[in-house]
Design a protein around this motif. Structure first.
Motif, PDB file in Angstrom:
ATOM      1  N   SER A 140       0.814  -1.009  -0.042  1.00 42.28           N
ATOM      2  CA  SER A 140       0.133  -0.049  -0.082  1.00 42.28           C
ATOM      3  C   SER A 140       0.785   1.462   0.011  1.00 42.28           C
ATOM      4  O   SER A 140       2.135   1.260  -0.675  1.00 42.28           O
ATOM      5  CB  SER A 140      -0.922  -0.022   1.273  1.00 42.28           C
ATOM      6  OG  SER A 140      -1.675   0.957   1.129  1.00 42.28           O
ATOM      7  N   ILE A 162      -5.746  -1.474   1.229  1.00 41.63           N
ATOM      8  CA  ILE A 162      -6.127  -1.843   2.790  1.00 41.63           C
ATOM      9  C   ILE A 162      -7.248  -2.292   3.026  1.00 41.63           C
ATOM     10  O   ILE A 162      -7.412  -3.352   3.885  1.00 41.63           O
ATOM     11  CB  ILE A 162      -5.733  -0.506   3.465  1.00 41.63           C
ATOM     12  CG1 ILE A 162      -4.281   0.171   3.078  1.00 41.63           C
ATOM     13  CG2 ILE A 162      -6.212  -0.563   4.883  1.00 41.63           C
ATOM     14  CD1 ILE A 162      -4.220   1.567   3.612  1.00 41.63           C
ATOM     15  N   THR A 165      -6.887  -5.863   1.721  1.00 42.20           N
ATOM     16  CA  THR A 165      -6.065  -6.737   2.779  1.00 42.20           C
ATOM     17  C   THR A 165      -6.988  -7.013   4.011  1.00 42.20           C
ATOM     18  O   THR A 165      -7.008  -8.417   4.403  1.00 42.20           O
ATOM     19  CB  THR A 165      -5.226  -5.974   3.037  1.00 42.20           C
ATOM     20  OG1 THR A 165      -4.425  -5.577   1.996  1.00 42.20           O
ATOM     21  CG2 THR A 165      -4.101  -6.528   4.227  1.00 42.20           C
ATOM     22  N   THR A 237      -2.015  -3.116   8.635  1.00 39.14           N
ATOM     23  CA  THR A 237      -1.034  -2.488   7.596  1.00 39.14           C
ATOM     24  C   THR A 237       0.283  -1.957   8.571  1.00 39.14           C
ATOM     25  O   THR A 237      -0.110  -0.999   9.445  1.00 39.14           O
ATOM     26  CB  THR A 237      -2.003  -1.395   6.917  1.00 39.14           C
ATOM     27  OG1 THR A 237      -3.103  -2.014   6.071  1.00 39.14           O
ATOM     28  CG2 THR A 237      -1.190  -0.393   5.975  1.00 39.14           C
TER      29      THR A 237
END
Ligand code: NAP
Length: 247
Positions: A140, A162, A165, A237
């Motif tokens: 990302s 994101i 994910t 993240t």
């Protein structure tokens, strides 16, 4: 040799961050598949292979195209029979202010940066779920968290990564497959060389650590998320930005 016996795919590994990630896995003893858009990736594969004495396969293709991704996974399964680590790193920019941005340039960035992550992760996760083991790491950017002038297409693609994910992580966690993202700040690569000196100076002046990051800084974060040390981390993240997001 933390990655000995592992089969790792790194997309967009001809240079910059992707190449550093491939070299990091090579250093750890993994067998690696590297991709980029042209056959030049075959030379990169040879260079990494001879430097670290591991098997490295270069496959050319466009990761935003379904047929290229299908071909890539057929090659991986034929040659290695499994995939343990999948790093979705390939990415592009086509920067300009939103009001000047063409729909084609919006789509191009979404396709290469986000559609590719969907296609490649889908193919990888089908195999990983059967294996009951896998690590997916998606590239990302902090731009996906804070936005950036001239990067509406890029920011949307990186914010989308994101969300993707987190969703995929929830879907496949029970099969021992983790899905995480890394969000780099300002990293010294060809991608950031294209930015104007003024914009570069502005970025650098905002970084609390007062310097750009290196591709190796990002590779270490990816290696951690792909390692056994991160086996209980999923949907996360990891920001690697020298503090830039704090400003
Ligand atoms: P880079 O130096 O421009 O390298 C991009 C890589 O992606 C190259 O290997 C390129 O291959 C490949 N690629 C581009 N389009 C592709 C496609 N359609 N199919 C397959 N491969 C493709 O970029 P970088 O700075 O290393 O960035 C790597 C990733 O980190 C990107 O996702 C980027 O958005 C992200 N990121 C970078 C920064 C930064 O400051 N540099 C910050 C945050 C996030 P070719 O050689 O064939 O073109």
């Amino acid at each position: 040799m933390e990655f000995q016996g592992k089969i790792a795919l790194v997309t967009g590994a001809s240079r910059g961050i992707g190449r550093a990630i491939a070299e990091r896995f090579a250093k750890g003893g993994a067998t690696i598949i590297v991709t980029a858009t042209t056959n030049a990736i075959e030379d990169v594969a040879k260079e990494i292979s001879s430097k670290y004495n591991v098997e490295v396969l270069g496959v050319a293709g466009n990761v935003s195209k379904e047929e290229d991704v299908e071909k890539l996974f057929n090659i991986i399964l034929d040659k290695f029979g499994k995939i343990d680590i999948c790093v979705n790193n390939a990415g592009i920019t086509k920067d300009t202010l939103s009001m000047r941005m063409s729909a084609d340039d919006f789509d191009a960035v979404i396709n290469v940066n986000l559609r590719s992550v969907f296609l490649v992760s889908k193919a990888a996760s089908l195999i990983m779920m059967k294996q009951k083991y896998g690590r997916i790491v998606n590239m990302s950017s902090i731009v996906g968290m804070r936005g950036n002038i001239g990067q509406a297409n890029y920011a949307a693609s990186k914010a989308g990564i994101i969300g993707l994910t987190k969703s995929l992580a929830s879907e496949i966690a029970r099969r021992n497959v983790t899905v995480n993202a890394v969000a780099p700040g300002f990293i010294d690569t060809d991608m950031t060389k294209a930015i104007s000196d003024k914009a570069k100076e502005d970025f650098l002046s905002m970084i609390p650590m007062e310097k750009a990051g290196t591709p190796e800084d990002i590779a270490e974060a990816v290696a951690f998320l792909a390692s056994d040390a991160a086996k209980y981390i999923t949907g996360h993240t990891l920001v690697v930005d020298g503090g830039l997001l704090l400003r």
